[in-house]
Design a protein around this motif. Structure first.
Motif, PDB file in Angstrom:
ATOM      1  N   TRP A   1       0.646  -1.161  -0.113  1.00 46.63           N
ATOM      2  CA  TRP A   1      -0.123   0.108  -0.191  1.00 46.63           C
ATOM      3  C   TRP A   1       0.899   1.259   0.023  1.00 46.63           C
ATOM      4  O   TRP A   1       1.955   1.425   0.884  1.00 46.63           O
ATOM      5  CB  TRP A   1      -0.855   0.075   1.165  1.00 46.63           C
TER       6      TRP A   1
ATOM      7  N   SER B   1       1.419   4.168   1.257  1.00 53.03           N
ATOM      8  CA  SER B   1       1.200   4.976   2.275  1.00 53.03           C
ATOM      9  C   SER B   1       2.425   5.471   2.977  1.00 53.03           C
ATOM     10  O   SER B   1       2.932   4.518   3.648  1.00 53.03           O
ATOM     11  CB  SER B   1       0.184   4.607   3.118  1.00 53.03           C
TER      12      SER B   1
ATOM     13  N   THR C   1      -5.384   5.253   5.603  1.00 49.18           N
ATOM     14  CA  THR C   1      -4.243   4.606   5.379  1.00 49.18           C
ATOM     15  C   THR C   1      -3.872   3.097   5.697  1.00 49.18           C
ATOM     16  O   THR C   1      -3.336   2.561   5.221  1.00 49.18           O
ATOM     17  CB  THR C   1      -2.958   5.506   5.669  1.00 49.18           C
TER      18      THR C   1
END
Length: 213
Positions: A95, A97, A199
């Motif tokens: 991810w 983030s 997130t």
């Protein structure tokens, strides 16, 4: 103007990925880091994250940061995961983030720098913590997840409230960060405004700020 950082990145072909090796300079703690990413923006994000630890004087061990793709099974079923027993230590990110990466790097820093004798005093500062790392308790009841959230928050470039681990008001977060690291956060907490934090937790909005005072 682009913010300068303490890395000189050299791009290398690593299988089907792009890799770079980076090290902190300018008198900051030096950390050899190998980054494997398919997108230069991921490499830049990883460099910035490691540099935030260096700016705070928090030394990380040699490590490898890998962006294997969006399939969470490649990151142990999570958006990011730190593999502390790997040599070198490996952080896998599924991810893109900043906070997730800081959170996982915080697990690495804590594992290599925090004495076990400090676990209980830290847990006593927090709310709803039942175990330091026991898998038999909920994620938000583990002290090490509180620690990773606190450290990740303290190193954010654009601070915002963090959900699921409490207390999360600015004063409590600064106190917890200072206890863990012996240093002040890289920011003063910013404005005490609640922002959605999507997130880490399945796109749900953050819970309200909860003070420990």
């Amino acid at each position: 103007m682009k913010r300068p950082h303490a890395f000189a990145a050299t791009f290398l072909a690593v299988l089907v990925l792009v890799g770079s090796t980076a090290a902190a300079t300018n008198g900051r703690p030096s950390t050899p880091v190998t980054i494997e990413a398919s997108d230069p923006s991921q490499t830049e994000m990883a460099e910035r994250a490691v540099d935030r630890f260096a700016q705070a004087g928090l030394k990380l061990p040699p490590l490898r940061i890998v962006f294997p793709g969006r399939d969470l099974s490649l990151c142990g079923g999570a958006q990011g995961r730190a593999y502390l027993s790997a040599e070198p230590v490996e952080v896998r990110m599924c991810w893109n983030s900043e906070f997730t990466l800081l959170h996982e790097l915080a697990h690495v820093w804590e594992a290599f720098n925090m004495a076990a004798s400090r676990h209980e005093p830290f847990m006593n500062m927090r709310e709803g913590v039942a175990s330091w790392a026991g898998l038999g308790v909920a994620w938000e009841s583990r002290g090490r997840e509180h620690a990773a959230n606190v450290i990740g928050w303290g190193l954010l470039e654009d601070p915002h409230p963090i959900s699921r681990t409490y207390p999360n008001d600015i004063a409590s977060m600064i106190e917890a960060f200072t206890f863990l690291t012996g240093r002040a956060p890289l920011h003063d907490g910013g404005e005490g405004i609640q922002h959605p934090d999507r997130t880490l937790f399945d796109g749900t909005a953050s819970a309200p700020i909860r003070s420990g005072r």
